[in-house]
Design a protein around this motif. Sequence first.
Motif, PDB file in Angstrom:
ATOM      1  N   GLY A  32      18.396 105.017  -4.436  1.00 50.32           N
ATOM      2  CA  GLY A  32      18.557 103.587  -4.631  1.00 50.32           C
ATOM      3  C   GLY A  32      17.761 103.021  -5.785  1.00 50.32           C
ATOM      4  N   GLU A  33      16.965 103.837  -6.452  1.00 52.59           N
ATOM      5  CA  GLU A  33      16.047 103.351  -7.476  1.00 52.59           C
ATOM      6  C   GLU A  33      16.685 103.398  -8.872  1.00 52.59           C
ATOM      7  OE1 GLU A  33      12.309 105.475  -7.150  1.00 52.59           O
ATOM      8  OE2 GLU A  33      12.734 105.776  -5.009  1.00 52.59           O
ATOM      9  N   ALA A  34      16.544 102.299  -9.613  1.00 55.52           N
ATOM     10  CA  ALA A  34      16.958 102.273 -11.010  1.00 55.52           C
ATOM     11  C   ALA A  34      16.092 103.238 -11.816  1.00 55.52           C
ATOM     12  CB  ALA A  34      16.826 100.858 -11.568  1.00 55.52           C
ATOM     13  N   ASN A  35      16.656 103.746 -12.910  1.00 52.86           N
ATOM     14  CA  ASN A  35      15.938 104.732 -13.723  1.00 52.86           C
ATOM     15  C   ASN A  35      16.276 104.539 -15.197  1.00 52.86           C
ATOM     16  OD1 ASN A  35      18.514 106.058 -14.109  1.00 52.86           O
ATOM     17  ND2 ASN A  35      18.248 106.969 -12.074  1.00 52.86           N
ATOM     18  N   SER A  36      16.027 105.548 -16.002  1.00 55.46           N
ATOM     19  CA  SER A  36      16.219 105.415 -17.449  1.00 55.46           C
ATOM     20  C   SER A  36      17.666 105.093 -17.813  1.00 55.46           C
ATOM     21  CB  SER A  36      15.763 106.687 -18.162  1.00 55.46           C
ATOM     22  OG  SER A  36      16.485 107.817 -17.706  1.00 55.46           O
ATOM     23  N   TRP A  37      18.629 105.555 -16.996  1.00 50.31           N
ATOM     24  CA  TRP A  37      20.016 105.212 -17.297  1.00 50.31           C
ATOM     25  C   TRP A  37      20.225 103.701 -17.269  1.00 50.31           C
ATOM     26  CZ3 TRP A  37      24.077 106.658 -19.732  1.00 50.31           C
ATOM     27  CH2 TRP A  37      25.265 105.936 -19.558  1.00 50.31           C
ATOM     28  N   HIS A  38      19.609 103.035 -16.322  1.00 45.79           N
ATOM     29  CA  HIS A  38      19.790 101.599 -16.193  1.00 45.79           C
ATOM     30  C   HIS A  38      19.128 100.846 -17.345  1.00 45.79           C
ATOM     31  CE1 HIS A  38      20.437 103.319 -12.189  1.00 45.79           C
ATOM     32  NE2 HIS A  38      21.341 102.363 -12.067  1.00 45.79           N
ATOM     33  N   PHE A  39      18.019 101.370 -17.867  1.00 46.38           N
ATOM     34  CA  PHE A  39      17.435 100.776 -19.068  1.00 46.38           C
ATOM     35  C   PHE A  39      18.436 100.817 -20.220  1.00 46.38           C
ATOM     36  CE2 PHE A  39      13.216 101.243 -17.160  1.00 46.38           C
ATOM     37  CZ  PHE A  39      12.525 100.183 -17.726  1.00 46.38           C
ATOM     38  N   ILE A  40      19.027 101.987 -20.435  1.00 44.65           N
ATOM     39  CA  ILE A  40      19.949 102.149 -21.567  1.00 44.65           C
ATOM     40  C   ILE A  40      21.220 101.341 -21.357  1.00 44.65           C
ATOM     41  CG2 ILE A  40      21.383 103.822 -22.804  1.00 44.65           C
ATOM     42  CD1 ILE A  40      19.213 105.921 -22.152  1.00 44.65           C
ATOM     43  N   HIS A  41      21.827 101.495 -20.195  1.00 45.46           N
ATOM     44  CA  HIS A  41      23.107 100.858 -19.889  1.00 45.46           C
ATOM     45  C   HIS A  41      22.998  99.329 -19.894  1.00 45.46           C
ATOM     46  CE1 HIS A  41      26.829  99.903 -17.803  1.00 45.46           C
ATOM     47  NE2 HIS A  41      26.151  99.372 -16.793  1.00 45.46           N
ATOM     48  N   LEU A  42      22.055  98.799 -19.124  1.00 46.17           N
ATOM     49  CA  LEU A  42      21.937  97.344 -19.016  1.00 46.17           C
ATOM     50  C   LEU A  42      21.337  96.742 -20.276  1.00 46.17           C
ATOM     51  CD1 LEU A  42      20.747  97.164 -15.305  1.00 46.17           C
ATOM     52  CD2 LEU A  42      22.990  96.503 -16.193  1.00 46.17           C
ATOM     53  N   GLY A  43      20.418  97.450 -20.920  1.00 44.24           N
ATOM     54  CA  GLY A  43      19.876  96.954 -22.179  1.00 44.24           C
ATOM     55  C   GLY A  43      20.955  96.818 -23.236  1.00 44.24           C
ATOM     56  N   ASN A  44      21.839  97.776 -23.298  1.00 44.79           N
ATOM     57  CA  ASN A  44      22.957  97.726 -24.241  1.00 44.79           C
ATOM     58  C   ASN A  44      23.839  96.518 -23.965  1.00 44.79           C
ATOM     59  OD1 ASN A  44      24.837  98.571 -26.211  1.00 44.79           O
ATOM     60  ND2 ASN A  44      25.935  99.854 -24.749  1.00 44.79           N
ATOM     61  N   LEU A  45      24.211  96.322 -22.705  1.00 45.32           N
ATOM     62  CA  LEU A  45      25.098  95.215 -22.356  1.00 45.32           C
ATOM     63  C   LEU A  45      24.406  93.857 -22.493  1.00 45.32           C
ATOM     64  CD1 LEU A  45      26.920  96.775 -19.273  1.00 45.32           C
ATOM     65  CD2 LEU A  45      27.807  96.503 -21.592  1.00 45.32           C
ATOM     66  N   ALA A  46      23.087  93.837 -22.324  1.00 44.92           N
ATOM     67  CA  ALA A  46      22.344  92.582 -22.473  1.00 44.92           C
ATOM     68  C   ALA A  46      22.368  92.077 -23.912  1.00 44.92           C
ATOM     69  CB  ALA A  46      20.902  92.765 -22.017  1.00 44.92           C
ATOM     70  N   LEU A  47      22.636  92.959 -24.870  1.00 41.49           N
ATOM     71  CA  LEU A  47      22.695  92.581 -26.279  1.00 41.49           C
ATOM     72  C   LEU A  47      24.130  92.388 -26.758  1.00 41.49           C
ATOM     73  CD1 LEU A  47      19.988  95.036 -27.677  1.00 41.49           C
ATOM     74  CD2 LEU A  47      19.702  92.648 -26.981  1.00 41.49           C
ATOM     75  N   SER A  48      25.066  92.260 -25.819  1.00 43.31           N
ATOM     76  CA  SER A  48      26.491  92.215 -26.154  1.00 43.31           C
ATOM     77  C   SER A  48      26.953  90.877 -26.706  1.00 43.31           C
ATOM     78  CB  SER A  48      27.329  92.534 -24.905  1.00 43.31           C
ATOM     79  OG  SER A  48      27.153  91.512 -23.924  1.00 43.31           O
ATOM     80  N   GLY A  49      26.212  89.798 -26.426  1.00 42.54           N
ATOM     81  CA  GLY A  49      26.671  88.461 -26.793  1.00 42.54           C
ATOM     82  C   GLY A  49      27.408  87.755 -25.682  1.00 42.54           C
ATOM     83  N   ALA A  50      27.593  88.407 -24.540  1.00 41.29           N
ATOM     84  CA  ALA A  50      28.225  87.754 -23.387  1.00 41.29           C
ATOM     85  C   ALA A  50      27.304  86.665 -22.848  1.00 41.29           C
ATOM     86  CB  ALA A  50      28.528  88.781 -22.294  1.00 41.29           C
ATOM     87  N   GLY A  51      27.889  85.723 -22.115  1.00 37.07           N
ATOM     88  CA  GLY A  51      27.092  84.648 -21.543  1.00 37.07           C
ATOM     89  C   GLY A  51      26.328  85.067 -20.315  1.00 37.07           C
ATOM     90  N   MET A  52      26.872  86.013 -19.557  1.00 40.59           N
ATOM     91  CA  MET A  52      26.241  86.438 -18.303  1.00 40.59           C
ATOM     92  C   MET A  52      26.419  87.942 -18.129  1.00 40.59           C
ATOM     93  SD  MET A  52      27.240  85.508 -14.326  1.00 40.59           S
ATOM     94  CE  MET A  52      26.895  83.747 -14.411  1.00 40.59           C
ATOM     95  N   LEU A  53      25.377  88.579 -17.640  1.00 40.87           N
ATOM     96  CA  LEU A  53      25.404  89.980 -17.260  1.00 40.87           C
ATOM     97  C   LEU A  53      25.156  90.070 -15.768  1.00 40.87           C
ATOM     98  CD1 LEU A  53      25.214  93.091 -17.700  1.00 40.87           C
ATOM     99  CD2 LEU A  53      22.803  92.737 -18.294  1.00 40.87           C
ATOM    100  N   CYS A  54      26.103  90.654 -15.027  1.00 42.73           N
ATOM    101  CA  CYS A  54      25.926  90.830 -13.590  1.00 42.73           C
ATOM    102  C   CYS A  54      25.642  92.302 -13.313  1.00 42.73           C
ATOM    103  CB  CYS A  54      27.164  90.374 -12.813  1.00 42.73           C
ATOM    104  SG  CYS A  54      26.875  90.249 -11.019  1.00 42.73           S
ATOM    105  N   ILE A  55      24.469  92.566 -12.763  1.00 47.33           N
ATOM    106  CA  ILE A  55      24.064  93.935 -12.464  1.00 47.33           C
ATOM    107  C   ILE A  55      24.878  94.473 -11.296  1.00 47.33           C
ATOM    108  CG2 ILE A  55      22.126  95.343 -11.653  1.00 47.33           C
ATOM    109  CD1 ILE A  55      20.289  93.494 -13.223  1.00 47.33           C
ATOM    110  N   GLU A  56      25.175  95.755 -11.364  1.00 53.42           N
ATOM    111  CA  GLU A  56      26.022  96.418 -10.372  1.00 53.42           C
ATOM    112  C   GLU A  56      25.585  96.151  -8.942  1.00 53.42           C
ATOM    113  OE1 GLU A  56      24.969 100.891 -10.018  1.00 53.42           O
ATOM    114  OE2 GLU A  56      24.217 100.254 -11.977  1.00 53.42           O
ATOM    115  N   ALA A  57      26.512  96.351  -8.022  1.00 51.44           N
ATOM    116  CA  ALA A  57      26.241  96.114  -6.601  1.00 51.44           C
ATOM    117  C   ALA A  57      25.011  96.886  -6.156  1.00 51.44           C
ATOM    118  CB  ALA A  57      27.443  96.530  -5.766  1.00 51.44           C
ATOM    119  N   ALA A  58      24.054  96.160  -5.609  1.00 44.74           N
ATOM    120  CA  ALA A  58      22.865  96.768  -5.026  1.00 44.74           C
ATOM    121  C   ALA A  58      23.037  96.769  -3.513  1.00 44.74           C
ATOM    122  CB  ALA A  58      21.609  95.995  -5.424  1.00 44.74           C
ATOM    123  N   ALA A  59      22.957  97.947  -2.910  1.00 46.80           N
ATOM    124  CA  ALA A  59      23.121  98.050  -1.464  1.00 46.80           C
ATOM    125  C   ALA A  59      21.942  97.397  -0.759  1.00 46.80           C
ATOM    126  CB  ALA A  59      23.236  99.511  -1.043  1.00 46.80           C
TER     127      ALA A  59
END
Length: 370
Positions: A32-59
């Motif tokens: 259940g723990e975020a790791n280096s993949w989430h840094f890369i994946h979400l960091g990339n999308l956070a710089l996309s220019g979109a208005g909102m970033l919704c993080i994947e479903a957390a159980a």
Amino acid sequence: MSQLFSPLTLRSLVIPNRIVVSPMCQYSAQNGEANSWHFIHLGNLALSGAGMLCIEAAAVEPDGRITPGDLGLWDDTTEAALKPVFAAIRQHSKIAVTMQLGHAGRKASSAVPWKGGQLIPVAKGGWVTHGPSARAQMEGEEPPLALEPSGLDRIREAFVASTIRAARLGVDGLEIHAAHGYLLHEFLSPIANHRTDAYGGSLENRMRFPLEVFDAVRAAFPAEKPIGVKVSATDWMDGGWDIEQTIAFSRELKNRGVDWIDVSSGGISPLQKITVGAGYQVPFAQAVKDATGVNTFAVGLITDARQAEEIIASGKADAVALARAMLYDPRWPWHAAAELGAVLEAPPPYWRAPPHGQGALFANTTYGAR
């Protein structure tokens, strides 16, 4: 002026454009723990220019994971693993960051998609699943345990606990997952819900538990921050959940203060018959918006800038939520802005990115070099 690049207000949150990065399961967490993949994946999308970033479903509890690789937010360890990810995003991006909370119900204990995605039996390392009724997702699978009142209390309280953790992390908003055949959708759909108590049978009864979860989450989250709900507008099956019931559910959510409805479809059964095409789910978002006045997010094969512009400009939805299109082109909002003549913000290291002659794609940028 491009309507796609106009601001949208959700309680105290104002996002600068109507492009939302959909929550997309990555099946890459560990316990259940975020790791280096989430840094890369979400960091990339956070710089996309979109208005909102919704993080994947957390159980909200370990048994609520779809797969062993699902992200979680159920204890101090899973919360702590997300803190540096949020910190990195906040340091380098102004994007609104929201998070989806969910429980997989009878679709839990599954293999990751690239290993087939099928139910992992308990005897082979899976875990016991839970649902509204003891009815399996697929013929031949181990059926889930039908939730008793104590189980309903446990899961409702788990949603609240995860909500409190998300608030501590500083999320700008939450989305409750009640779609795609997962637990809350299972309660809504007569395909999965065969209960004979106060949580089954009539539409009012089938809506009861999802509405209780929403009420509990809303009460536990800061009042000034928005909460949305993701729904499946139709099961694509005779005798299943449909758009009329979705509208009724959306009306009840509106009465309780929901801030948006993210309108998807399907997922309750492999027997569904979906008619797929460009923007095929947009009419569902429009139907909910027209009938209730609630903000809606449109999803489903939205890939073109002018297609997205038309959806917003014509009032079919209030935002477009992109998933696969953002994975394929993480700078989709940049390219859409260039095509539609809009201006957006980007971090200074990227100010030189637009091709020569592109014009002023980024606001208030000057870049000198020696």
